[in-house]
Design a protein around this motif. Structure first.
Motif, PDB file in Angstrom:
ATOM      1  N   PHE A  20       0.832  -1.198   0.000  1.00  0.00           N
ATOM      2  CA  PHE A  20       0.000   0.000   0.000  1.00  0.00           C
ATOM      3  C   PHE A  20       0.872   1.255   0.000  1.00  0.00           C
ATOM      4  O   PHE A  20       0.597   2.226  -0.704  1.00  0.00           O
ATOM      5  N   SER A  21       1.934   1.245   0.778  1.00  0.00           N
ATOM      6  CA  SER A  21       2.801   2.406   0.908  1.00  0.00           C
ATOM      7  C   SER A  21       3.643   2.635  -0.342  1.00  0.00           C
ATOM      8  O   SER A  21       3.990   3.784  -0.671  1.00  0.00           O
ATOM      9  N   GLU A  22       3.977   1.571  -1.049  1.00  0.00           N
ATOM     10  CA  GLU A  22       4.874   1.690  -2.189  1.00  0.00           C
ATOM     11  C   GLU A  22       4.160   2.128  -3.460  1.00  0.00           C
ATOM     12  O   GLU A  22       4.637   3.009  -4.189  1.00  0.00           O
ATOM     13  N   CYS A  23       3.001   1.517  -3.769  1.00  0.00           N
ATOM     14  CA  CYS A  23       2.290   1.840  -5.010  1.00  0.00           C
ATOM     15  C   CYS A  23       0.823   1.441  -4.878  1.00  0.00           C
ATOM     16  O   CYS A  23       0.508   0.254  -4.722  1.00  0.00           O
ATOM     17  N   LEU A  24      -0.068   2.419  -4.968  1.00  0.00           N
ATOM     18  CA  LEU A  24      -1.493   2.135  -4.799  1.00  0.00           C
ATOM     19  C   LEU A  24      -2.045   1.292  -5.943  1.00  0.00           C
ATOM     20  O   LEU A  24      -2.929   0.463  -5.733  1.00  0.00           O
ATOM     21  N   SER A 296      10.962   3.675  -9.704  1.00  0.00           N
ATOM     22  CA  SER A 296      11.800   2.665  -9.054  1.00  0.00           C
ATOM     23  C   SER A 296      11.028   1.401  -8.660  1.00  0.00           C
ATOM     24  O   SER A 296      11.501   0.285  -8.912  1.00  0.00           O
ATOM     25  N   PRO A 297       9.825   1.523  -8.037  1.00  0.00           N
ATOM     26  CA  PRO A 297       9.106   0.297  -7.686  1.00  0.00           C
ATOM     27  C   PRO A 297       8.704  -0.530  -8.913  1.00  0.00           C
ATOM     28  O   PRO A 297       8.580  -1.757  -8.833  1.00  0.00           O
ATOM     29  N   CYS A 298       8.528   0.145 -10.054  1.00  0.00           N
ATOM     30  CA  CYS A 298       8.109  -0.556 -11.269  1.00  0.00           C
ATOM     31  C   CYS A 298       9.188  -1.506 -11.779  1.00  0.00           C
ATOM     32  O   CYS A 298       8.891  -2.484 -12.471  1.00  0.00           O
ATOM     33  N   MET A 299      10.439  -1.223 -11.436  1.00  0.00           N
ATOM     34  CA  MET A 299      11.547  -2.028 -11.940  1.00  0.00           C
ATOM     35  C   MET A 299      11.472  -3.473 -11.471  1.00  0.00           C
ATOM     36  O   MET A 299      11.994  -4.374 -12.117  1.00  0.00           O
ATOM     37  N   CYS A 307      -0.147  -2.434 -15.986  1.00  0.00           N
ATOM     38  CA  CYS A 307      -0.127  -1.061 -15.494  1.00  0.00           C
ATOM     39  C   CYS A 307       0.283  -0.066 -16.582  1.00  0.00           C
ATOM     40  O   CYS A 307       0.093   1.139 -16.442  1.00  0.00           O
ATOM     41  N   GLY A 308       0.851  -0.586 -17.682  1.00  0.00           N
ATOM     42  CA  GLY A 308       1.292   0.294 -18.748  1.00  0.00           C
ATOM     43  C   GLY A 308       2.683   0.859 -18.546  1.00  0.00           C
ATOM     44  O   GLY A 308       3.063   1.833 -19.205  1.00  0.00           O
ATOM     45  N   ARG A 309       3.462   0.272 -17.682  1.00  0.00           N
ATOM     46  CA  ARG A 309       4.794   0.779 -17.380  1.00  0.00           C
ATOM     47  C   ARG A 309       5.915  -0.086 -17.983  1.00  0.00           C
ATOM     48  O   ARG A 309       7.077   0.161 -17.735  1.00  0.00           O
ATOM     49  N   ALA A 311       7.166  -0.438 -21.024  1.00  0.00           N
ATOM     50  CA  ALA A 311       8.086   0.258 -21.916  1.00  0.00           C
ATOM     51  C   ALA A 311       9.013   1.184 -21.131  1.00  0.00           C
ATOM     52  O   ALA A 311      10.218   1.263 -21.414  1.00  0.00           O
ATOM     53  N   ALA A 312       8.459   1.865 -20.141  1.00  0.00           N
ATOM     54  CA  ALA A 312       9.272   2.774 -19.325  1.00  0.00           C
ATOM     55  C   ALA A 312      10.340   2.009 -18.544  1.00  0.00           C
ATOM     56  O   ALA A 312      11.477   2.477 -18.394  1.00  0.00           O
ATOM     57  N   VAL A 313       9.990   0.825 -18.071  1.00  0.00           N
ATOM     58  CA  VAL A 313      10.960   0.002 -17.349  1.00  0.00           C
ATOM     59  C   VAL A 313      12.072  -0.449 -18.289  1.00  0.00           C
ATOM     60  O   VAL A 313      13.254  -0.435 -17.929  1.00  0.00           O
ATOM     61  N   LEU A 314      11.700  -0.844 -19.513  1.00  0.00           N
ATOM     62  CA  LEU A 314      12.714  -1.268 -20.476  1.00  0.00           C
ATOM     63  C   LEU A 314      13.683  -0.129 -20.782  1.00  0.00           C
ATOM     64  O   LEU A 314      14.899  -0.342 -20.909  1.00  0.00           O
ATOM     65  N   GLU A 315      13.159   1.080 -20.917  1.00  0.00           N
ATOM     66  CA  GLU A 315      14.025   2.236 -21.169  1.00  0.00           C
ATOM     67  C   GLU A 315      14.970   2.468 -19.993  1.00  0.00           C
ATOM     68  O   GLU A 315      16.156   2.746 -20.180  1.00  0.00           O
ATOM     69  N   ARG A 316      14.439   2.364 -18.778  1.00  0.00           N
ATOM     70  CA  ARG A 316      15.272   2.558 -17.594  1.00  0.00           C
ATOM     71  C   ARG A 316      16.356   1.476 -17.518  1.00  0.00           C
ATOM     72  O   ARG A 316      17.509   1.767 -17.192  1.00  0.00           O
ATOM     73  N   GLN A 317      15.989   0.237 -17.812  1.00  0.00           N
ATOM     74  CA  GLN A 317      16.955  -0.846 -17.779  1.00  0.00           C
ATOM     75  C   GLN A 317      18.046  -0.660 -18.827  1.00  0.00           C
ATOM     76  O   GLN A 317      19.228  -0.887 -18.565  1.00  0.00           O
ATOM     77  N   ALA A 318      17.655  -0.220 -20.032  1.00  0.00           N
ATOM     78  CA  ALA A 318      18.632  -0.001 -21.096  1.00  0.00           C
ATOM     79  C   ALA A 318      19.594   1.115 -20.719  1.00  0.00           C
ATOM     80  O   ALA A 318      20.812   1.017 -20.954  1.00  0.00           O
ATOM     81  N   ALA A 319      19.072   2.171 -20.119  1.00  0.00           N
ATOM     82  CA  ALA A 319      19.927   3.279 -19.693  1.00  0.00           C
ATOM     83  C   ALA A 319      20.913   2.840 -18.620  1.00  0.00           C
ATOM     84  O   ALA A 319      22.083   3.244 -18.626  1.00  0.00           O
ATOM     85  N   ALA A 320      20.432   1.976 -17.708  1.00  0.00           N
ATOM     86  CA  ALA A 320      21.302   1.499 -16.631  1.00  0.00           C
ATOM     87  C   ALA A 320      22.432   0.634 -17.190  1.00  0.00           C
ATOM     88  O   ALA A 320      23.571   0.682 -16.713  1.00  0.00           O
ATOM     89  N   GLN A 321      22.127  -0.167 -18.226  1.00  0.00           N
ATOM     90  CA  GLN A 321      23.150  -1.036 -18.810  1.00  0.00           C
ATOM     91  C   GLN A 321      24.194  -0.238 -19.586  1.00  0.00           C
ATOM     92  O   GLN A 321      25.357  -0.619 -19.664  1.00  0.00           O
ATOM     93  N   GLN A 322      23.778   0.927 -20.144  1.00  0.00           N
ATOM     94  CA  GLN A 322      24.695   1.745 -20.927  1.00  0.00           C
ATOM     95  C   GLN A 322      25.533   2.695 -20.061  1.00  0.00           C
ATOM     96  O   GLN A 322      26.547   3.206 -20.509  1.00  0.00           O
ATOM     97  N   ALA A 323      25.073   2.917 -18.826  1.00  0.00           N
ATOM     98  CA  ALA A 323      25.790   3.834 -17.943  1.00  0.00           C
ATOM     99  C   ALA A 323      27.152   3.268 -17.597  1.00  0.00           C
ATOM    100  O   ALA A 323      27.311   2.061 -17.385  1.00  0.00           O
ATOM    101  N   PRO A 324      28.193   4.125 -17.547  1.00  0.00           N
ATOM    102  CA  PRO A 324      29.541   3.627 -17.198  1.00  0.00           C
ATOM    103  C   PRO A 324      29.593   3.136 -15.764  1.00  0.00           C
ATOM    104  O   PRO A 324      28.905   3.672 -14.881  1.00  0.00           O
ATOM    105  N   SER A 325      30.373   2.130 -15.510  1.00  0.00           N
ATOM    106  CA  SER A 325      30.545   1.600 -14.166  1.00  0.00           C
ATOM    107  C   SER A 325      31.420   2.562 -13.357  1.00  0.00           C
ATOM    108  O   SER A 325      32.138   3.376 -13.929  1.00  0.00           O
ATOM    109  N   PRO A 326      31.391   2.464 -12.028  1.00  0.00           N
ATOM    110  CA  PRO A 326      32.273   3.308 -11.208  1.00  0.00           C
ATOM    111  C   PRO A 326      33.744   3.138 -11.571  1.00  0.00           C
ATOM    112  O   PRO A 326      34.532   4.092 -11.539  1.00  0.00           O
TER     113      PRO A 326
END
Length: 330
Positions: A20-24, A296-299, A307-309, A311-326
């Motif tokens: 309930f607290s994370e996503c209605l 973040s909870p959608c991931m 829920c219709g999210r 595509a947005a999750v796929l975009e977020r995942q792709a961006a995370a994979q392309q981001a340089p590591s520390p």
């Protein structure tokens, strides 16, 4: 004799509060819209939500396998049966291998498998999980079991007389109590009476410590107090972090219990405010349960497609994979 029809009664639990607290929207799908999805004539969207709600992620799956193993071990010890740690580990590995194959094939859409496991959200949405991550998932289980068998708990369990055993993960049908007239689910992993007559509740954890765990075991303390007629302030509670090899006592004093009650009352009030009819547990329309603004909870959500999210999750995942590591940044 026909059983009375199932009714979607309102109840409370720590997991319900967290959803309930994370996503209605996720809460609405899980506790309301998916209701009846097990029926052969259920609408297609309801059936989909019901199947999805049963999926786990790889982290909760590892935790559930450990809990199942420890439950079997404790019940064997309670019955006086010998336990071989190597056999327990081998059985856990075989279960996870079979689970993985079943989930990867998405058999959960057409057939039942085993009660404690349906499938994995990572397979449903074809998440890019490297082999090393799956191996680490097994290592979480293996190391948790290894630490348990080398800890003080086997000796303690063997020292208990039959009358000192209270419960070992008794399940939803049994482990609940009433608070302010409402059914509250609380299932301690292990409950016993120690040598000096003090009731003890234990919760095994495979993850790291985080906020909310104290409230969980305080609920267990209330449950044991009610069912076995102990003064609640006499109950001892412990969180045992199997993969960190540490134990944490949780204070069960009157102040802590009053804090738990306030938390419970606030949570119940907020949930009931979104009911059209509290007596029948009928929710308001879906629009009263908006999705989380934070992605973040959608991931890790099982409902990202309905829920219709997705595509947005796929975009977020792709961006995370392309981001340089520390290391690359350094």
């Amino acid at each position: 004799m026909r059983r009375p029809p199932l009714t979607n009664d309102f109840s409370w639990s720590k997991s319900r509060h967290e959803k309930f607290s994370e996503c209605l929207r996720s809460y609405y799908f899980y506790y309301y819209r998916s209701w009846g999805g097990w029926e052969a004539d259920a609408p297609k969207d309801v059936r989909e939500l019901y199947v999805l709600k049963k999926l786990a992620n790889r982290y909760s799956w590892a935790g559930s396998v450990v809990h199942e193993c420890l439950k079997d071990v404790l019940l064997d010890w309670r019955a006086g049966r010998a336990v071989d740690p190597a056999v327990v580990e081998a059985k856990a590995r075989k279960v996870m291998q079979d689970d993985f194959r079943f989930s990867r094939g998405k058999g959960y859409w057409t057939q039942k498998y085993r009660k404690q496991f349906t499938g994995l959200v990572e397979h449903e949405y074809a998440d890019a999980v490297p082999d090393e991550a799956w191996k680490q998932n097994w290592e979480t289980v293996r190391s948790a079991l290894a630490w348990f068998f080398s800890s003080r708990w086997p000796q303690l369990a063997h020292s208990l007389k039959p009358e000192q055993w209270l419960e070992v993960d008794a399940g939803f049908d049994f482990a609940h109590f009433t608070l302010d007239g409402l059914k509250v689910f609380a299932i301690p992993d292990f409950a016993f009476v120690d040598a000096d007559g003090t009731p003890v509740v234990v919760d095994w954890k495979t993850g790291r410590s985080r906020d909310g765990y104290d409230e969980q075991v305080l609920g267990y303390a209330l449950y044991v107090s009610q069912r076995y007629r102990f003064p609640v302030e006499k109950v001892r509670a412990a969180l045992v972090y199997l993969n960190e090899g540490k134990e944490q006592d949780v204070s069960v004093d009157l102040g802590a219990m009053e804090s738990f009650r306030r938390h419970f009352e606030t949570s119940v009030s907020r949930m009931r405010s979104l009911l059209k009819d509290p007596v029948t547990n009928t929710p308001l329309e879906a629009s009263a349960f908006p999705p989380s603004e934070d992605l973040s909870p959608c991931m890790r959500c099982v409902f990202r497609r309905p829920c219709g999210r997705e595509a947005a999750v796929l975009e977020r995942q792709a961006a995370a994979q392309q981001a340089p590591s520390p290391q690359q940044v350094a």
